[in-house]
Scaffold this active site. Sequence first.
Site, PDB file in Angstrom:
ATOM      1  N   HIS A  74       0.821  -1.213   0.000  1.00 47.39           N
ATOM      2  CA  HIS A  74       0.000   0.000   0.000  1.00 47.39           C
ATOM      3  C   HIS A  74       0.853   1.262   0.000  1.00 47.39           C
ATOM      4  O   HIS A  74       1.252   1.764   1.047  1.00 47.39           O
ATOM      5  CB  HIS A  74      -0.891  -0.036   1.256  1.00 47.39           C
ATOM      6  CG  HIS A  74      -1.963   1.003   1.287  1.00 47.39           C
ATOM      7  ND1 HIS A  74      -3.185   0.793   1.890  1.00 47.39           N
ATOM      8  CD2 HIS A  74      -2.017   2.272   0.822  1.00 47.39           C
ATOM      9  CE1 HIS A  74      -3.926   1.874   1.788  1.00 47.39           C
ATOM     10  NE2 HIS A  74      -3.247   2.792   1.151  1.00 47.39           N
ATOM     11  N   ASP A 319       1.053   2.452   3.728  1.00 41.51           N
ATOM     12  CA  ASP A 319       0.139   3.540   3.349  1.00 41.51           C
ATOM     13  C   ASP A 319       0.922   4.853   3.198  1.00 41.51           C
ATOM     14  O   ASP A 319       0.479   5.912   3.658  1.00 41.51           O
ATOM     15  CB  ASP A 319      -1.022   3.695   4.336  1.00 41.51           C
ATOM     16  CG  ASP A 319      -2.105   4.641   3.801  1.00 41.51           C
ATOM     17  OD1 ASP A 319      -2.016   5.053   2.622  1.00 41.51           O
ATOM     18  OD2 ASP A 319      -3.028   4.981   4.567  1.00 41.51           O
ATOM     19  N   GLY A 338      -3.020  11.854   5.470  1.00 41.08           N
ATOM     20  CA  GLY A 338      -1.983  10.943   5.000  1.00 41.08           C
ATOM     21  C   GLY A 338      -0.627  11.307   5.561  1.00 41.08           C
ATOM     22  O   GLY A 338      -0.377  12.471   5.868  1.00 41.08           O
TER      23      GLY A 338
HETATM   24  N1  LIG Z   1      -4.318   7.361   4.128  1.00 38.43           N
HETATM   25  C1  LIG Z   1      -4.574   8.606   3.840  1.00 38.43           C
HETATM   26  O1  LIG Z   1      -4.852   9.377   4.761  1.00 38.43           O
HETATM   27  N2  LIG Z   1      -4.529   9.077   2.587  1.00 38.43           N
HETATM   28  C2  LIG Z   1      -4.308   8.348   1.383  1.00 38.43           C
HETATM   29  C3  LIG Z   1      -5.513   7.577   0.951  1.00 38.43           C
HETATM   30  C4  LIG Z   1      -5.786   6.323   1.745  1.00 38.43           C
HETATM   31  O2  LIG Z   1      -4.876   5.473   1.913  1.00 38.43           O
HETATM   32  O3  LIG Z   1      -6.895   6.137   2.188  1.00 38.43           O
HETATM   33  C5  LIG Z   1      -3.863   9.300   0.296  1.00 38.43           C
HETATM   34  O4  LIG Z   1      -3.908   8.952  -0.889  1.00 38.43           O
HETATM   35  O5  LIG Z   1      -3.409  10.412   0.629  1.00 38.43           O
HETATM   36 ZN   LIG Z   2      -7.136   4.109   2.374  1.00 36.61          ZN
END
Ligand SMILES: NC(=O)N[C@@H](CC(=O)O)C(=O)O
Ligand SMILES: [Zn+2]
Length: 444
Positions: A74, A319, A338
């Site tokens: 991810h 992520d 994010g």
């Molecule tokens: N995790 C986040 O807060 N943001 C992610 C999107 C996601 O993973 O849901 C993004 O693309 O910025």
């Molecule tokens: Zn997500």
Amino acid sequence: MLGPQRMDGLLVIASVRAVDPSANLDAIVDVVIEGGTITRIGAGAATSDILTSERARVLRGEGLLLVPAFVDLHAHLREPGQEYKEDIASGLAAAAAGGFAHVCVMPNTRPVNDTRSITEAMIAKARSIEGPTLHPIGAITIGQKGAELVEMADLKDAGAVAVSDDGRCVTSSAVMRRALEYAANFDLPVIQHAEDHALTEGSLMHEGAISTRLGLRGWPRVAEDIIVARDVLLAEVTGAKYHVAHVSSRGAVRILREAKARGIRVTAEVTPHHLTLTDASVIGYDTACKVNPPLREPEDVAALCEALADGTIDAVATDHAPHSSLEKDCEFAEASPGMIGLELVVPLLLARVREGALPLARLIDALTAAPARIVGLAAPTLRAGALAELCLVNADKRWTVDPARLRSKSKNTPFLGKAVTGSVELTMAAGRVVHDVLAQGEAR
Ligand SMILES: NC(=O)N[C@@H](CC(=O)O)C(=O)O
Ligand SMILES: [Zn+2]
């Protein structure tokens, strides 16, 4: 900067503690890498002939840890469309620095990766860079709008390893059912960003005592739990491969544990930040702490750690979500959610290992074989005959998370300026050295 090792060179790592649960390995060994392949591994594998060979670069492994290189399920590399935040080159450089050989990239680019041509373009771009291997994840629905399914056969054929509308949840039960049925034909895992948007409208952080105190609208755990519960039922009736992205709530953990006990084909990932931070980090209104799903309470962090330790949560995924100062140097309410993560996995999670919250072998499995299995990739492994995809870690090295040191174009992490312990000294991906801090000041 890359070291002198090339595909045709000879690299020896002598007397290193090698840990690879997939090979049942935790021992002091020598590793010999020739032409990008591990040719010998074991005690005494580096014979005096090899050690004195003119061609050999010899690394002393005492005090270091050698593990298979990591697989991220991810990451958001923002190309195409938002290259000011990150691009494939900078994202893969950050991945290499973090110890990764494989990076699965989410489709919430501009435009969304919902077609063969975008999938192919991402792969072609990554191939032009000597770095970790990029694996696109295609969207589930066209434009991630949650309505019409993409051409999954096309995406799979172009190289997509999974589908996801990440950033958005597939909230319609009918669409999700059809997505699972369709994806099952191609053996593609469906990765869900579990968020009932009706329950999280306008939310800025976890809903709890701290959100009340700060006056920030909260995202309740149940918004995640409802989707996971529903999807588990849909996974059961469709028999499809279902994977939950960035699990954050203890309720979702319980549902996953029950689903696995009943033999339903579900898998899940957790991020380093959800394993280390709580909603208390938001008290200073630091926009770097704004993330989806939100940082939750200490009980959730404990439940996530326990679930990772016992295998209820299969994998760690970063992520990695880069955002520039444009999206982060602003009011908390306006900031994009994010945080970056590729370069901080090792220090953040080794800290949990040192605390005794997580066995080292399970952590390595969760970063290597487990994620590889979920998306059907050959897992990096420390065995003779295997492609050299490995990572040399100094678990005791302290360093400061300095923006100038981070390879990512974006610096949005609450760990900026903090001292951490544990550093990735060398990474090999696809048989090549892609990150090397040992080359500087080395005798040979
Ligand atoms: N995790 C986040 O807060 N943001 C992610 C999107 C996601 O993973 O849901 C993004 O693309 O910025
Ligand atoms: Zn997500």
